[in-house]
Write a protein that holds these residues in place. Structure first.
Motif, PDB file in Angstrom:
ATOM      1  N   ARG A  32       0.830  -1.212   0.000  1.00  0.00           N
ATOM      2  CA  ARG A  32       0.000   0.000   0.000  1.00  0.00           C
ATOM      3  C   ARG A  32       0.862   1.259   0.000  1.00  0.00           C
ATOM      4  O   ARG A  32       0.534   2.237  -0.673  1.00  0.00           O
ATOM      5  N   LEU A  33       1.964   1.234   0.740  1.00  0.00           N
ATOM      6  CA  LEU A  33       2.846   2.399   0.735  1.00  0.00           C
ATOM      7  C   LEU A  33       3.477   2.576  -0.644  1.00  0.00           C
ATOM      8  O   LEU A  33       3.576   3.699  -1.143  1.00  0.00           O
ATOM      9  N   ARG A  38       3.703   5.750  -5.656  1.00  0.00           N
ATOM     10  CA  ARG A  38       3.478   5.877  -7.110  1.00  0.00           C
ATOM     11  C   ARG A  38       2.439   6.955  -7.406  1.00  0.00           C
ATOM     12  O   ARG A  38       2.539   7.664  -8.402  1.00  0.00           O
ATOM     13  N   LEU A  39       1.455   7.095  -6.541  1.00  0.00           N
ATOM     14  CA  LEU A  39       0.412   8.088  -6.751  1.00  0.00           C
ATOM     15  C   LEU A  39       0.886   9.510  -6.462  1.00  0.00           C
ATOM     16  O   LEU A  39       0.191  10.474  -6.793  1.00  0.00           O
ATOM     17  N   GLU A  51       1.687  -2.951 -12.637  1.00  0.00           N
ATOM     18  CA  GLU A  51       3.018  -3.098 -13.235  1.00  0.00           C
ATOM     19  C   GLU A  51       4.086  -2.429 -12.385  1.00  0.00           C
ATOM     20  O   GLU A  51       5.187  -2.953 -12.221  1.00  0.00           O
ATOM     21  N   ALA A  52       3.758  -1.289 -11.816  1.00  0.00           N
ATOM     22  CA  ALA A  52       4.738  -0.515 -11.044  1.00  0.00           C
ATOM     23  C   ALA A  52       5.144  -1.204  -9.748  1.00  0.00           C
ATOM     24  O   ALA A  52       6.314  -1.160  -9.367  1.00  0.00           O
ATOM     25  N   VAL A  53       4.193  -1.828  -9.061  1.00  0.00           N
ATOM     26  CA  VAL A  53       4.522  -2.430  -7.767  1.00  0.00           C
ATOM     27  C   VAL A  53       4.796  -3.926  -7.851  1.00  0.00           C
ATOM     28  O   VAL A  53       5.232  -4.531  -6.879  1.00  0.00           O
ATOM     29  N   LYS A  93       1.632  14.828   1.675  1.00  0.00           N
ATOM     30  CA  LYS A  93       2.716  15.191   2.596  1.00  0.00           C
ATOM     31  C   LYS A  93       3.065  14.032   3.514  1.00  0.00           C
ATOM     32  O   LYS A  93       4.240  13.789   3.785  1.00  0.00           O
ATOM     33  N   LEU A  94       2.048  13.322   4.008  1.00  0.00           N
ATOM     34  CA  LEU A  94       2.265  12.188   4.895  1.00  0.00           C
ATOM     35  C   LEU A  94       3.110  11.116   4.217  1.00  0.00           C
ATOM     36  O   LEU A  94       4.098  10.622   4.776  1.00  0.00           O
ATOM     37  N   VAL A  95       2.741  10.767   2.994  1.00  0.00           N
ATOM     38  CA  VAL A  95       3.465   9.732   2.248  1.00  0.00           C
ATOM     39  C   VAL A  95       4.891  10.202   1.936  1.00  0.00           C
ATOM     40  O   VAL A  95       5.863   9.468   2.168  1.00  0.00           O
ATOM     41  N   ALA A  96       5.016  11.416   1.442  1.00  0.00           N
ATOM     42  CA  ALA A  96       6.343  11.937   1.104  1.00  0.00           C
ATOM     43  C   ALA A  96       7.238  12.018   2.341  1.00  0.00           C
ATOM     44  O   ALA A  96       8.404  11.611   2.306  1.00  0.00           O
ATOM     45  N   GLU A  97       6.703  12.512   3.445  1.00  0.00           N
ATOM     46  CA  GLU A  97       7.508  12.642   4.668  1.00  0.00           C
ATOM     47  C   GLU A  97       7.912  11.284   5.220  1.00  0.00           C
ATOM     48  O   GLU A  97       9.010  11.127   5.759  1.00  0.00           O
ATOM     49  N   ALA A  98       7.037  10.280   5.094  1.00  0.00           N
ATOM     50  CA  ALA A  98       7.400   8.932   5.537  1.00  0.00           C
ATOM     51  C   ALA A  98       8.597   8.417   4.748  1.00  0.00           C
ATOM     52  O   ALA A  98       9.537   7.842   5.316  1.00  0.00           O
ATOM     53  N   ILE A  99       8.575   8.638   3.439  1.00  0.00           N
ATOM     54  CA  ILE A  99       9.691   8.203   2.596  1.00  0.00           C
ATOM     55  C   ILE A  99      10.947   9.008   2.900  1.00  0.00           C
ATOM     56  O   ILE A  99      12.040   8.455   3.029  1.00  0.00           O
TER      57      ILE A  99
END
Length: 117
Positions: A32-33, A38-39, A51-53, A93-99
């Protein structure tokens, strides 16, 4: 303090904490992450995401459905295709900051330091 001018002393309502915990738990799944990352590039359909994951299409569809039900992902129809996107800037922001946080820990990148005015 992340939000300037906001006090966290009283803390958020329990329902808000519970909803945040659900969101974090859902994003705690590797597939899911990866889908959420990707999104970050914008809306995509299930075929592209599959295909991406590198996961099976039914699994990707189930993961996307869970993210959508939690309000983390939004959908839009384009003819027969369903396009997925992250729900809003908070989720982005949540997803980007986690990465970014993981990159600092795993790749030993230096911390960001605020520059004094």
């Amino acid at each position: 303090m992340y939000a300037p001018g906001r006090s966290w002393e009283a803390g958020p309502a329990e329902s808000v904490v519970a909803a945040a915990a659900v969101a974090l738990a859902l994003l705690g799944d590797v597939t899911r992450l990866r889908l959420a990352v990707r999104l970050l590039d914008g809306e995509q359909d299930v075929t592209t995401l599959t295909e991406a994951v590198g996961a099976a299409r039914p699994a990707v569809s189930q993961h996307l459905a869970k993210l959508r039900l939690a309000g983390l992902v939004a959908t839009r129809r384009d003819g027969r295709r369903v396009l997925y996107t992250l729900a809003d800037q908070h989720v982005r922001k949540l997803v980007a900051e986690a990465i970014f946080t993981a990159e600092h820990r795993v790749l030993d990148r230096p911390d960001h330091h605020a520059v004094a005015p």
